[in-house]
Design an enzyme around this catalytic site. Structure first.
Site, PDB file in Angstrom:
ATOM      1  N   PHE A  12       0.790  -1.777   0.325  1.00 26.84           N
ATOM      2  CA  PHE A  12      -0.254   0.027   0.166  1.00 26.84           C
ATOM      3  C   PHE A  12       0.777   1.287  -0.049  1.00 26.84           C
ATOM      4  O   PHE A  12       1.254   0.707   0.701  1.00 26.84           O
ATOM      5  CB  PHE A  12      -1.257  -0.072   1.384  1.00 26.84           C
ATOM      6  N   LEU A  47       1.109   5.680   0.549  1.00 28.09           N
ATOM      7  CA  LEU A  47       0.509   6.461   0.977  1.00 28.09           C
ATOM      8  C   LEU A  47       1.436   7.554   1.069  1.00 28.09           C
ATOM      9  O   LEU A  47       1.750   8.776  -0.013  1.00 28.09           O
ATOM     10  CB  LEU A  47      -0.633   6.154   1.698  1.00 28.09           C
ATOM     11  N   THR A  48       2.075   6.876   2.011  1.00 31.29           N
ATOM     12  CA  THR A  48       2.692   7.932   2.573  1.00 31.29           C
ATOM     13  C   THR A  48       3.711   8.442   1.651  1.00 31.29           C
ATOM     14  O   THR A  48       4.635   7.822   0.316  1.00 31.29           O
ATOM     15  CB  THR A  48       3.747   7.186   3.462  1.00 31.29           C
ATOM     16  N   ALA A  58       4.034  13.999   2.827  1.00 34.91           N
ATOM     17  CA  ALA A  58       2.894  13.811   3.348  1.00 34.91           C
ATOM     18  C   ALA A  58       2.485  12.339   3.970  1.00 34.91           C
ATOM     19  O   ALA A  58       2.691  10.961   3.671  1.00 34.91           O
ATOM     20  CB  ALA A  58       1.948  13.770   2.283  1.00 34.91           C
ATOM     21  N   GLY A  59       2.046  12.241   5.236  1.00 34.85           N
ATOM     22  CA  GLY A  59       1.697  10.442   6.225  1.00 34.85           C
ATOM     23  C   GLY A  59       0.889  10.891   6.226  1.00 34.85           C
ATOM     24  O   GLY A  59      -0.178  10.896   6.096  1.00 34.85           O
ATOM     25  N   ILE A  83       7.423   2.460   1.905  1.00 30.53           N
ATOM     26  CA  ILE A  83       7.054   1.525   1.677  1.00 30.53           C
ATOM     27  C   ILE A  83       6.862   0.367   1.744  1.00 30.53           C
ATOM     28  O   ILE A  83       7.651  -0.240   1.034  1.00 30.53           O
ATOM     29  CB  ILE A  83       5.945   1.973   0.332  1.00 30.53           C
ATOM     30  N   ARG A 140      18.208 -18.268  34.909  1.00 30.52           N
ATOM     31  CA  ARG A 140      18.483 -17.694  35.503  1.00 30.52           C
ATOM     32  C   ARG A 140      19.402 -17.822  37.058  1.00 30.52           C
ATOM     33  O   ARG A 140      18.463 -17.341  37.952  1.00 30.52           O
ATOM     34  CB  ARG A 140      19.471 -16.682  34.861  1.00 30.52           C
ATOM     35  N   GLU A 171       1.513   3.451  10.157  1.00 28.90           N
ATOM     36  CA  GLU A 171       0.213   3.148  10.058  1.00 28.90           C
ATOM     37  C   GLU A 171      -0.732   4.129  11.203  1.00 28.90           C
ATOM     38  O   GLU A 171      -1.313   4.300  12.225  1.00 28.90           O
ATOM     39  CB  GLU A 171      -0.780   1.873  10.102  1.00 28.90           C
ATOM     40  N   GLY A 172       0.578   5.324  11.179  1.00 30.14           N
ATOM     41  CA  GLY A 172      -0.470   6.579  12.267  1.00 30.14           C
ATOM     42  C   GLY A 172      -0.298   6.820  13.356  1.00 30.14           C
ATOM     43  O   GLY A 172      -0.255   5.212  14.078  1.00 30.14           O
TER      44      GLY A 172
END
Lengths: 386, 395, 262
Positions: free
Chosen positions: A122, A124-125, A129-130, A156, A267, A363-364
């Site tokens: 996909f 977009l970025t 622009a993100g 991407i 441990r 993704e944001g």
């Protein structure tokens, strides 16, 4: 905890788990160190019928929903989210077609994606622009029966490795985000090339590249939906894909917890296993609770989305925001439980910690997720006030 | 026929429950029962402190028919015209058993140009060597070897037959046993004579070496066993030992193989030849990776040994399978075994614990390898080994 | 070609241990699995079918009814059908009785081109059922195949592992082969296979169904008998070398030298 999975869902979990344990765990350190794309592992995922979980049976898929996909992503993520993002990235590329594609587009592209014959991506970025999709500079101009694409997409996932790309480009810059449209571009189209592979902090097995369009001509039929719907398609896609990121967080946190408990039992310091110390137990307890809470939320959100409600943005953001923050915290704590060994590449937890960071970003960012949630709250309460 | 549990004797101690490898015993109405999954393996019989469990049925011994069967016959495996070392090990052990029984020890030898080798077997304490000297027997064909030896068995009627548990032995001895319709016990590590019954007691590891089982072949003859290499000490050569080489022949126009060996390829590299090495340097997961094995190789070269590996290292792809020591790899019996970064899983121990001297280097002081080690060193492999190499070179 | 793969369900043996004090088996939490070598045999069977572009793969097992689960797994891994030989009369079989029983089932299946077994089962490690079965069937046998170079309906060219390397063998079919782990990488069962396995029905044959001679099956047909099961001898204690790394090495060197080990 038992989430009462159906027999089919258990099969999905078991299959993905087997791939994670047998194929990913032995290879993950080298893939991370050398930045090797998991071509072979994705092939196994394809042969195991995992790529089409969320795709309807009529297009060659398994006919499940977001939840089925989330189960698979979670299991793969326990071993390595560099692999699981490559797997999930194909879904991200497929959603625009699934959500808004024409019947012809679905018939042509979805079976290839469902079988894993092609993976998808996909786009977009861009550099400017993100999350602010209005700043998109890539353009698509209609010329006869073809659109001509120009511009560069950035960072991407699956770039260069995928065969099918869904790309957002401006068909009418004057209209801002309402002037964006979504297109399908196939690898090999003249004028479509890739930038170099990015050298990343984490998820180093995944391929992240630029998509470069130079007078790239694609058939008019490759427009998804109508002109101007691009931004809407993108937002709907991300609403559906965010639980996948949440599942990555859940799986990663669980993987880190598993490693931590295993290590703490072995441990020995001051004459006893370090897990016998409450200081360590309390850390592990918090890690376990947070992981389980993230899982419960992610599963609930996925099932909610699968019930096809009208507005899913807020719930989707809930899952992504919470699980990714949990993954970051749990992996940092995992390194702490391991002490000095955790900082060394000999053990997998330092990689897990490096990997976790991206979940709060892509993704944001989690700040954007909070915006989404905040705006949804304003809308909701405004409505109630009426 | 089936598993009998005597309710009178049984005290419900439930010792049998945990002894069952198949989980086939269950408690119902204050008694113990075997479920359908019971294979009659007999593990519970030994576990029962009250002798309350027995197996009903099975065949009857027709002892009369055994009277004709006497002596021990060893399969004289040869490769490229040279008798395998395991044959001398079988002679060493077979001699003891034959003397206890007061019976003859013989070897059957198949191949071409083996007269000298046959004589040497006599020096290795064989009373008789049945020699089939024929170019058709140069290479190993399962079916031909089976036919030829089956005919000899019908003729000389041995009571016991032994064979090395090598690739060849494990391949055709079962076919021979099937043809003779008799019992075969694979991969034995211990043999003894039951003086009362006259049976041979064959002891072998099972369940990945985690348990040992003693097996008998009470109903049929010959009693057949394949024996692991390097388990027994080879017979010393005594040029004064008297015996007879009996030349045999077979009809090569009638006994023919159904398959064709097109090519025989030897591939094993020098450092992989662990089966015969006197010194083995072995690496496990603790060496860290394929690079770690360079260090192992360097030590092997410095000390004049072969390179071995644990299953974990082979599974990880750090080194090839021919180097693997253990239950699923090779059993070795060197004078010196140096285990580097090997934790000592029971499967690995099964393949190397009969080494004369074991040196273990591991960073985990609780690693089970130290339980079998003659000399244990707690430390990092990549620190200790370079020092040892330096010391060896300096002397 | 009809290919039959013989499968044994075994306890995951690495976890079976003996309690050295009570001399009894400890099998807590040990689950049953398909014998790992048989998974390679099955994969090879499916590969051969794919190479030949047709035919079928039958998974065959002998055991109690719960072995159906393993046979379903075999179907999910690519077997077309599965047959379970299950009868109380088979209980207590040693390798000779087992191979007789399997051979009788193979006769009933009929027209089998290739029988593939794993090199050995990890519980008994005997490696005997394959070769003994070939004797009963009176067809050629090749052990430890690490590669099938060529295969047609009539013959196969295979590589057999030996102690010194390997042999290249031209093998007329039908035949029985056993395979080693080098031969392939077994696939992971996919969802479609698992769905197919879920719906599949396993054929169950009893001793009567395969016309087995009751004198040759189960405990009665067995020629060997287990008389004792016990824990392996632990080795005597050695010594731990202590001090600085240099001191340790010096001490080790002296010990080895004085013991004439080096």
């Amino acid at each position: 905890m038992d989430y009462f999975l159906t027999e089919e869902q258990q099969m999905i979990r078991d299959t993905a788990r087997e791939i994670a344990e047998k194929k990913i765990v032995p290879a993950r350190a080298e893939m991370d160190a050398k930045g090797i794309f998991p071509t072979e592992i994705l092939k196994v995922c394809a042969e195991s019928d995992l790529f089409g979980l969320y795709i309807p049976e009529e297009y060659g898929g398994f006919g499940g929903g977001i939840f089925e996909n989330v189960i698979a992503i979670e299991e793969l993520s326990k071993a390595c989210i560099g692999v699981s993002v490559s797997f999930a990235g194909s879904g991200l590329g497929a959603y625009p077609i699934l959500i808004s594609g024409s019947e012809e587009q679905k018939k042509k592209f979805l079976p290839q994606i469902a079988s894993g014959e092609q993976i998808a991506a996909f786009g977009l970025t861009e550099a400017n622009a993100g999350s602010d999709a209005g700043g998109t500079q890539t353009t698509a101009k209609l010329d006869g029966n073809e659109y001509v694409l120009n511009g560069t997409k950035q960072w991407i996932t699956n770039g260069g490795e995928a065969g099918i790309y869904t790309v957002i480009a401006m068909t009418n810059k004057a209209r801002g985000s309402r002037g964006a449209s979504a297109f399908i571009v196939e690898k090999g189209t003249p004028g479509f090339s890739f930038g170099k592979k990015e050298d990343k902090m984490g998820i180093r097995a995944s391929a992240t590249r630029e998509l470069i369009f130079e007078d790239c001509r694609i058939p008019k039929e490759n427009l998804i939906g109508k002109e101007g719907m691009g931004f809407l398609v993108a937002m709907k896609t991300l609403d559906k894909s965010r639980p996948g990121i949440a599942a990555q967080g859940v799986g990663l946190a669980q993987g880190a917890l598993d490693e931590s408990v295993k290590y703490a039992r072995k441990r020995v310091q001051f004459g006893k296993p370090v897990i016998a110390f409450q200081a360590v137990q309390h850390m592990l307890a918090d890690m376990a609770v947070q992981t389980e809470a993230a899982r419960a939320l992610t599963y609930a959100v996925s099932k909610f989305i699968d019930s096809a409600p009208k507005d899913i943005s807020k719930a989707s953001a809930f899952s992504k925001l919470y699980s990714s923050d949990v993954a970051m915290k749990v992996t940092v704590d995992a390194v702490q439980v391991f002490g000095g060994y955790g900082y060394m590449k000999e053990y997998p937890v330092e990689k897990m910690m490096r990997d976790a960071k991206i979940l709060q970003i892509y993704e944001g960012t989690n700040q954007i997720q909070r915006n989404v949630i905040g705006q949804a709250l304003i809308k909701e309460y405004a409505k109630r006030g009426k | 026929m089936g598993l009998l549990i005597d309710k009178e004797q049984c005290t419900m101690c439930e010792a049998c429950l945990s002894s069952c490898p198949f989980g086939s015993l269950e408690v119902r109405d204050e008694a113990i029962y075997a479920t359908e999954s019971c294979t009659l393996c007999g593990a519970c019989i030994d576990a029962c402190p009250m002798d309350a469990i027995s197996i009903e049925g099975g065949r009857e011994v027709e002892e009369d028919s055994f009277a004709d069967y006497k002596g021990i016959l060893i399969f004289g495996e040869q490769r490229q015209g040279k008798v395998a070392s395991v044959v001398y090990e079988l002679l060493g052990e077979g001699r003891k058993l034959a003397d206890q029984l007061g019976e003859e020890l013989s070897v059957v030898l198949l191949g071409a140009g083996l007269e000298e080798e046959a004589k040497k077997l006599i020096h290795g304490s064989a009373d008789k060597v049945y020699l089939y000297d024929d170019t058709n027997l140069e290479k190993f064909h399962d079916d031909v070897f089976t036919e030829v030896i089956a005919n000899l068995v019908h003729e000389v009627k041995p009571s016991i037959m032994l064979c090395g548990a090598t690739a060849i032995g494990r391949s055709f001895f079962p076919i021979l046993a099937g043809k003779l319709k008799t019992g075969l016990t694979a991969d034995c590590t211990e043999l003894a004579i039951d003086k009362k019954e006259g049976y041979i007691l064959q002891t072998r590891p099972a369940f990945g070496g985690n348990i040992m089982a003693t097996i008998i072949c009470p109903y049929t003859r010959p009693q057949m066993a394949t024996i692991r290499a390097k388990v027994f000490k080879p017979a010393p050569l005594d040029i004064h030992h008297k015996g007879e080489v009996i030349t045999k022949s077979f009809d090569s126009t009638k006994i023919k193989s159904r398959y064709v060996i097109q090519q025989v390829v030897e591939t094993v590299e020098e450092t992989a030849n662990i089966a015969d090495a006197d010194i083995i340097v072995s690496g496990g997961r603790g060496v860290g990776g394929p690079e770690g094995f360079k260090l192992i190789e360097e030590l092997a070269l410095a000390i004049g040994g072969a390179v071995g590996a644990s299953r974990a290292a082979v599974d990880a792809g750090w080194i090839k399978y021919p180097h693997q020591v253990g239950q699923t790899g090779k059993t070795v019996c060197p004078k010196l075994y140096i285990a580097c970064g090997i934790s000592g899983a029971i499967q690995h121990l099964a393949g190397m614990q009969s080494a004369d001297v074991i040196v273990a280097i591991n960073k985990d002081k609780d690693a089970p390898i130290f339980d079998v080690a003659t000399y244990g060193i707690v430390g990092e492999v990549d620190e200790i080994i370079p020092l040892l190499i330096k010391k060896l070179k300096k002397g | 070609m009809k290919i039959v793969v013989c499968i044994k369900e075994v306890p995951a043996t690495t976890k079976v241990k003996i309690n050295p004090e009570t001399n009894t088996l400890m099998r807590e939490g040990v689950e049953s699995i398909i014998n790992p070598y048989d998974v390679y045999a099955l994969e090879e069977g499916v590969c051969v079918k794919e190479r030949l572009g047709g035919g079928s793969v039958v998974a065959l097992s002998m055991g109690p009814p719960q072995v159906e689960r393993s046979l379903k797994e075999a179907i999910s891994l690519g077997a077309d059908e599965a047959i379970l030989l299950s009868d109380r009369a088979f209980a207590g079989s040693d390798t000779l009785a087992t191979s007789y029983t399997l051979a009788m089932a193979l006769d009933k299946i009929g027209d089998v081109g290739l029988v593939i077994c794993g090199k050995q089962a990890i519980d008994g490690d005997t490696a005997q059922v394959g070769p003994e079965m070939s004797e009963k069937l009176d067809i050629p046998f090749v052990a430890c195949v690490r590669k099938i170079l060529e295969i047609t309906e009539e013959k196969a060219i295979v590589e057999r592992m030996t102690d010194d390397g390997y042999d290249v063998i031209e093998l007329p079919l039908p035949a029985v082969i056993t395979v080693v782990k080098d031969i392939n990488t077994p696939r992971i069962a996919g969802l479609k296979g698992k769905m197919r396995a879920k719906k599949a029905r396993i054929t169950v044959w009893t001793a009567t169904d395969i016309n087995a001679d009751e004198e040759r099956i189960g405990l009665t047909g067995s020629t060997t008998k287990v008389t004792k099961v016990f824990a392996p001898q632990p080795r005597g204690l050695g010594m731990m070398l202590e001090g600085s790394p240099e001191e340790i090495i010096d001490s080790l060197y002296d010990h080895l030298k004085s013991g004439h080990v080096i």
